[in-house]
Scaffold this active site. Structure first.
Site, PDB file in Angstrom:
ATOM      1  N   SER A  55       0.842  -1.202   0.000  1.00 21.86           N
ATOM      2  CA  SER A  55       0.000   0.000   0.000  1.00 21.86           C
ATOM      3  C   SER A  55       0.871   1.243   0.000  1.00 21.86           C
ATOM      4  O   SER A  55       1.947   1.265   0.615  1.00 21.86           O
ATOM      5  CB  SER A  55      -0.910   0.017   1.233  1.00 21.86           C
ATOM      6  OG  SER A  55      -1.569   1.274   1.346  1.00 21.86           O
ATOM      7  N   TYR A  74      -2.773  -0.725   9.933  1.00 25.19           N
ATOM      8  CA  TYR A  74      -2.715  -1.174   8.543  1.00 25.19           C
ATOM      9  C   TYR A  74      -1.358  -0.844   7.930  1.00 25.19           C
ATOM     10  O   TYR A  74      -0.733  -1.697   7.288  1.00 25.19           O
ATOM     11  CB  TYR A  74      -3.836  -0.502   7.753  1.00 25.19           C
ATOM     12  CG  TYR A  74      -3.848  -0.819   6.280  1.00 25.19           C
ATOM     13  CD1 TYR A  74      -4.298  -2.050   5.820  1.00 25.19           C
ATOM     14  CD2 TYR A  74      -3.427   0.124   5.337  1.00 25.19           C
ATOM     15  CE1 TYR A  74      -4.318  -2.338   4.461  1.00 25.19           C
ATOM     16  CE2 TYR A  74      -3.446  -0.160   3.988  1.00 25.19           C
ATOM     17  CZ  TYR A  74      -3.888  -1.391   3.541  1.00 25.19           C
ATOM     18  OH  TYR A  74      -3.905  -1.671   2.200  1.00 25.19           O
TER      19      TYR A  74
END
Length: 246
Positions: free
Chosen positions: A142, A155
């Site tokens: 990400s 995350y």
């Protein structure tokens, strides 16, 4: 010319979103595709049907890729149906954004298991099933690992670990001719992240230099390149697919 013709690809978490688009595009480019899923059985089978109708080759296999025993079965079934693998796309993962002080232990382990353990152990167990000539491992990370964003600390931490796995394994697996790279998608509109047209989506879009949200096809195009022989001298790289949102 189909850049993945003759290759076998295993894509984890491929029943929807980015994983499904990678599976779809891989099949269009000639690969035999295993569509792994955990809970999206209907969606996975619909994707396989779609690929088959378009003259592609695909099969869906259920497995929890955070559990080694299920990973082993998944890889054995993959080889049984399509032979040794050439490409592993570690796409399976989860997310939940919340303030730091709200994070609970159960959410910590949920994200660690889905985002980190799945990448580590699927890659580990896949070594016994790779083509002797090597291949490509592609980890879906990400852009949050390089662009600090409030409420994503857990995350971002799990995906940061994926980046570390990527660069380390690139060196460790190079003697086996297995390349390891990561794709870092930016804000992307998917079935599970429907931000296009929303107030949040508009806010984010205004911060993206190329002026739009990402699509699943954007990430899939990068995955096609990294899975093909066109990227045969590229390993250990973290490639942002984010429209400059970094």
């Amino acid at each position: 010319m189909k850049s993945l013709k003759g290759k076998t690809a295993l894509i984890t978490g491929a029943s929807k979103g980015i994983g499904a688009e990678i599976a779809r595009c891989y099949a269009k480019n000639g690969a035999k595709v295993i569509v792994n899923y955990l809970s999206g059985e209907v969606a996975a089978q619909n994707l396989v049907n779609e690929i088959t109708i378009a003259n592609g080759i695909a099969k869906s296999i259920k497995a929890d890729v955070s559990k080694i025993d299920e990973i082993k079965i998944l890889l054995s079934e993959t080889e049984k149906h399509f032979g040794k693998i050439d490409i592993l796309v570690n796409n399976a993962g989860v997310y939940h954004f919340e303030p730091f002080e709200m994070i609970q232990e159960n959410e910590f382990y949920r994200q660690i298991n889905a985002n980190l353990l799945s990448v580590l152990f699927t890659s580990q167990q896949a070594l016994n099933h790779f083509n002797p000539n090597g291949g490509s491992i592609i980890n879906i990370s990400s852009i949050a690992t390089v662009k600090a964003t409030p409420m994503t600390v857990l995350y971002s931490a799990t995906k940061g670990a994926v980046d570390a796995i990527t660069t380390t394994l690139a060196k460790e697996l190079a003697p086996k001719k297995i390349r390891v790279n990561a794709i870092l998608p930016g804000p992307t509109h998917t079935e599970g992240n429907k931000i296009k047209g929303s107030e949040m989506g508009d806010f984010i879009t205004n911060q993206i230099p190329l002026g739009r949200l990402g699509t699943t096809k954007d990430t899939a195009n990068a995955a096609i390149f990294l899975g093909s022989d066109n990227s045969e001298w590229i390993t250990g790289q973290k490639i942002g697919v984010s429209g400059g949102f970094d």
